[in-house]
Structures are given as C-alpha cells and as structure tokens.
Design a protein around this motif. Structure first.
Motif, PDB file in Angstrom:
ATOM      1  N   ARG A 180       1.017  -1.062  -0.083  1.00 11.87           N
ATOM      2  CA  ARG A 180       0.142   0.197   0.281  1.00 11.87           C
ATOM      3  C   ARG A 180       0.839   1.332  -0.198  1.00 11.87           C
ATOM      4  O   ARG A 180       1.850   0.958  -0.222  1.00 11.87           O
ATOM      5  N   TYR A 207      -2.874   3.948  -2.106  1.00  9.05           N
ATOM      6  CA  TYR A 207      -2.916   2.922  -3.100  1.00  9.05           C
ATOM      7  C   TYR A 207      -2.514   1.676  -2.827  1.00  9.05           C
ATOM      8  O   TYR A 207      -2.131   1.189  -2.461  1.00  9.05           O
ATOM      9  N   TYR A 208      -3.397   0.830  -3.585  1.00  9.71           N
ATOM     10  CA  TYR A 208      -2.730  -0.793  -3.178  1.00  9.71           C
ATOM     11  C   TYR A 208      -3.183  -1.139  -4.686  1.00  9.71           C
ATOM     12  O   TYR A 208      -4.999  -1.212  -5.243  1.00  9.71           O
TER      13      TYR A 208
END
Length: 111
Positions: free
Chosen positions: A34, A84-85
C-alpha cells in the motif's frame, strides 16, 4: 492470426502494458503493498528507475483504477490522502508481468 484474436480478447491488459510507466507503478505497488503517490515517487527515485512527478503518478494511478488494476482508501486527517493498492485483478496481472519479464530476460540473456 490466432494471436491477433487473442490480443483482441486481452486488449484491456495490452492497454495497461502500453500505458507509460504503468508496469513500473504496478510492480512498485506489488513491492510496497500500500502506498501514497508520494511513496511511489520516492520508491521510483530510490530505485533510479524513472523520474515522474507525483501529478504524473496520480494520472497513471487514475488510469489503473479505471482499468480495475488499482484501488485506494481515503485517509482522513489534516489533508485527505489516498493510499493505493492492487486489486485482485491487479495482483493477478502483476504475476503475469513478472513471468513475462523473466521470460524476456532469459530469451535475450540479460542480467
């Protein structure tokens, strides 16, 4: 001809491969798990891979989100921040990218 039909079926993935720096960003997200756009920026600089501004990274991330490869969580705080991931689809695609890169490296005896 068979490969052209296959390419047409897989066009959404080909578009991701064609996108400037998409593969690099996906691989960095795979490595970090992440990350904010700034953390991705720092990792790019640390690895000496490419220079991209955080706004360019955010644009690319938005494209990857629209393709279903990446998603994000909005973190509350003094300033809202996106982390974000990879989605499941993105994780599966990264496995294919890694295999492709290994095969390419082996084929051309690089490394």
């Amino acid at each position: 001809m068979e490969f052209l039909i296959t390419a047409k079926k897989l066009s959404e993935f080909i578009k991701t491969l064609e996108g400037a720096n998409s593969v690099i960003i996906l691989l960095i997200l795979d490595k970090l798990g992440r990350a904010s756009s700034f953390a991705i920026y720092r990792e790019l600089a640390k690895e000496g891979i490419a220079y991209l501004s955080t706004s360019s990274i955010k644009t690319r991330l938005d494209d990857l989100i629209s393709q279903g490869m990446v998603t994000f969580d909005e973190l509350e705080g003094r300033r809202a921040k996106r982390v974000y991931y990879l989605t499941k689809k993105g994780q599966r695609f990264v496995k294919v990218i890694k295999k492709f890169l290994r095969d390419l490296e082996n084929e051309f005896k690089m490394g």
